[in-house]
Design an enzyme around this catalytic site. Structure first.
Site, PDB file in Angstrom:
ATOM      1  N   HIS A  22       9.519 -43.429 -28.670  1.00  0.00           N
ATOM      2  CA  HIS A  22       8.239 -43.909 -28.134  1.00  0.00           C
ATOM      3  C   HIS A  22       7.511 -42.776 -27.398  1.00  0.00           C
ATOM      4  CE1 HIS A  22      10.381 -48.062 -27.820  1.00  0.00           C
ATOM      5  NE2 HIS A  22       9.630 -48.083 -28.897  1.00  0.00           N
ATOM      6  N   ARG A  95       9.344 -44.749 -38.602  1.00  0.00           N
ATOM      7  CA  ARG A  95      10.627 -44.052 -38.546  1.00  0.00           C
ATOM      8  C   ARG A  95      11.208 -43.821 -39.912  1.00  0.00           C
ATOM      9  NH1 ARG A  95      12.545 -48.286 -34.127  1.00  0.00           N
ATOM     10  NH2 ARG A  95      11.015 -49.406 -35.362  1.00  0.00           N
ATOM     11  N   SER A 133      14.933 -49.437 -29.690  1.00  0.00           N
ATOM     12  CA  SER A 133      15.337 -50.012 -28.402  1.00  0.00           C
ATOM     13  C   SER A 133      16.582 -50.886 -28.566  1.00  0.00           C
ATOM     14  CB  SER A 133      14.214 -50.857 -27.818  1.00  0.00           C
ATOM     15  OG  SER A 133      13.084 -50.082 -27.566  1.00  0.00           O
TER      16      SER A 133
HETATM   17  N1  LIG Z   1      12.149 -43.771 -32.690  1.00  0.00           N
HETATM   18  C1  LIG Z   1      10.893 -44.069 -32.982  1.00  0.00           C
HETATM   19  N2  LIG Z   1      10.097 -43.162 -33.572  1.00  0.00           N
HETATM   20  C2  LIG Z   1       8.826 -43.481 -33.878  1.00  0.00           C
HETATM   21  N3  LIG Z   1       8.251 -44.657 -33.672  1.00  0.00           N
HETATM   22  C3  LIG Z   1       8.994 -45.591 -33.072  1.00  0.00           C
HETATM   23  C4  LIG Z   1      10.347 -45.350 -32.701  1.00  0.00           C
HETATM   24  N4  LIG Z   1      10.842 -46.490 -32.142  1.00  0.00           N
HETATM   25  C5  LIG Z   1       9.841 -47.378 -32.189  1.00  0.00           C
HETATM   26  N5  LIG Z   1       8.746 -46.853 -32.741  1.00  0.00           N
HETATM   27  C6  LIG Z   1       7.459 -47.515 -32.959  1.00  0.00           C
HETATM   28  O1  LIG Z   1       6.966 -47.932 -31.721  1.00  0.00           O
HETATM   29  C7  LIG Z   1       6.222 -49.140 -31.871  1.00  0.00           C
HETATM   30  C8  LIG Z   1       6.745 -50.165 -30.894  1.00  0.00           C
HETATM   31  O2  LIG Z   1       8.005 -50.544 -31.301  1.00  0.00           O
HETATM   32  P1  LIG Z   1       9.024 -51.476 -30.518  1.00  0.00           P
HETATM   33  O3  LIG Z   1       8.608 -51.717 -29.124  1.00  0.00           O
HETATM   34  O4  LIG Z   1       9.332 -52.602 -31.424  1.00  0.00           O
HETATM   35  O5  LIG Z   1      10.263 -50.472 -30.453  1.00  0.00           O
HETATM   36  P2  LIG Z   1      11.630 -50.592 -31.179  1.00  0.00           P
HETATM   37  O6  LIG Z   1      12.392 -49.370 -30.794  1.00  0.00           O
HETATM   38  O7  LIG Z   1      11.425 -50.842 -32.629  1.00  0.00           O
HETATM   39  O8  LIG Z   1      12.262 -51.849 -30.450  1.00  0.00           O
HETATM   40  P3  LIG Z   1      13.159 -53.033 -31.035  1.00  0.00           P
HETATM   41  O9  LIG Z   1      14.437 -52.410 -31.440  1.00  0.00           O
HETATM   42  O10 LIG Z   1      13.270 -53.966 -29.888  1.00  0.00           O
HETATM   43  O11 LIG Z   1      12.362 -53.584 -32.190  1.00  0.00           O
HETATM   44  C9  LIG Z   1       6.330 -49.497 -33.344  1.00  0.00           C
HETATM   45  O12 LIG Z   1       5.205 -48.981 -34.012  1.00  0.00           O
HETATM   46  C10 LIG Z   1       7.576 -48.778 -33.790  1.00  0.00           C
HETATM   47  O13 LIG Z   1       7.550 -48.470 -35.169  1.00  0.00           O
HETATM   48 MG   LIG Z   2      10.743 -52.761 -33.380  1.00  0.00          MG
END
Ligand SMILES: Nc1ncnc2c1ncn2[C@@H]1O[C@H](COP(=O)(O)OP(=O)(O)OP(=O)(O)O)[C@@H](O)[C@H]1O
Ligand SMILES: [Mg+2]
Length: 167
Positions: A22, A95, A133
């Site tokens: 993020h 990702r 996450s």
């Molecule tokens: N490691 C990462 N690299 C790039 N983009 C990310 C990454 N993790 C999450 N995102 C992007 O950030 C945005 C918010 O995602 P979100 O809050 O769902 O995070 P997440 O890590 O996917 O959490 P969860 O595992 O709870 O779904 C989305 O567009 C997601 O694709």
């Molecule tokens: Mg997600």
């Protein structure tokens, strides 16, 4: 001559908690757009590990040096919220191919609802492409090493949660 309107982008997600993936996307976005609003989706159904207040505080702290990064919560339709904020862009991170189908569908639905708002996809640095996450929480709770995969403040907060739980 009129000055161009500042280009405001919304970066929506649950950020439960903020990961290095993020952070990477927020930094990239903050270099491209005049303002990026990290927007935490209030989800009444899911029980998050971190409260909305805690998530806001964490993200604000991590980006305290960046004047053009703001943090807020929102509920309801994303495009309504974006319009309210006069944002013309929705930023999403990609990702892997597995993200694509859902993101593609959402982007087109949002375009249908609000043709003036453009979804922009950004790729993180390779070393962050496997982080989510959910996986961070799972690995951490099982005693795995997560240093570098989340900001130091998040690691600290996760430890504090674990300690509180053990009591
Ligand atoms: N490691 C990462 N690299 C790039 N983009 C990310 C990454 N993790 C999450 N995102 C992007 O950030 C945005 C918010 O995602 P979100 O809050 O769902 O995070 P997440 O890590 O996917 O959490 P969860 O595992 O709870 O779904 C989305 O567009 C997601 O694709
Ligand atoms: Mg997600």
């Amino acid at each position: 001559m009129t000055t161009p309107k500042p280009r405001v982008a919304i970066y929506p997600g649950s950020f439960d908690p903020l990961t290095s993936g993020h952070v990477d996307i927020i930094e990239r976005g903050s270099r491209i757009f005049d303002q990026i609003i990290v927007s935490i989706l209030s989800n009444v159904e899911k029980t998050p590990l971190f409260s909305e207040k805690e998530r806001i505080e964490i993200i604000r702290d991590v980006f305290k040096g960046r004047g053009n990064v703001q943090v807020e919560t929102f509920h309801g339709l994303l495009v309504d919220y974006a319009q309210q904020k006069q944002a013309s862009v929705i930023v999403r991170g990609l990702r892997a191919v597995s993200d694509f189908e859902y993101e593609f569908q959402m982007a087109l639905m949002n375009r249908h609802l609000a043709p003036g708002i453009e979804t922009v996809f950004m790729m993180p640095a390779e070393q962050y492409t496997y982080i989510s996450s959910r996986l961070i929480k799972e690995v951490f709770m099982l005693g795995g090493e997560i240093t570098g995969l989340v900001p130091p403040l998040v690691e600290q907060k996760l430890r504090a949660k674990q300690k509180a739980k053990k009591k």
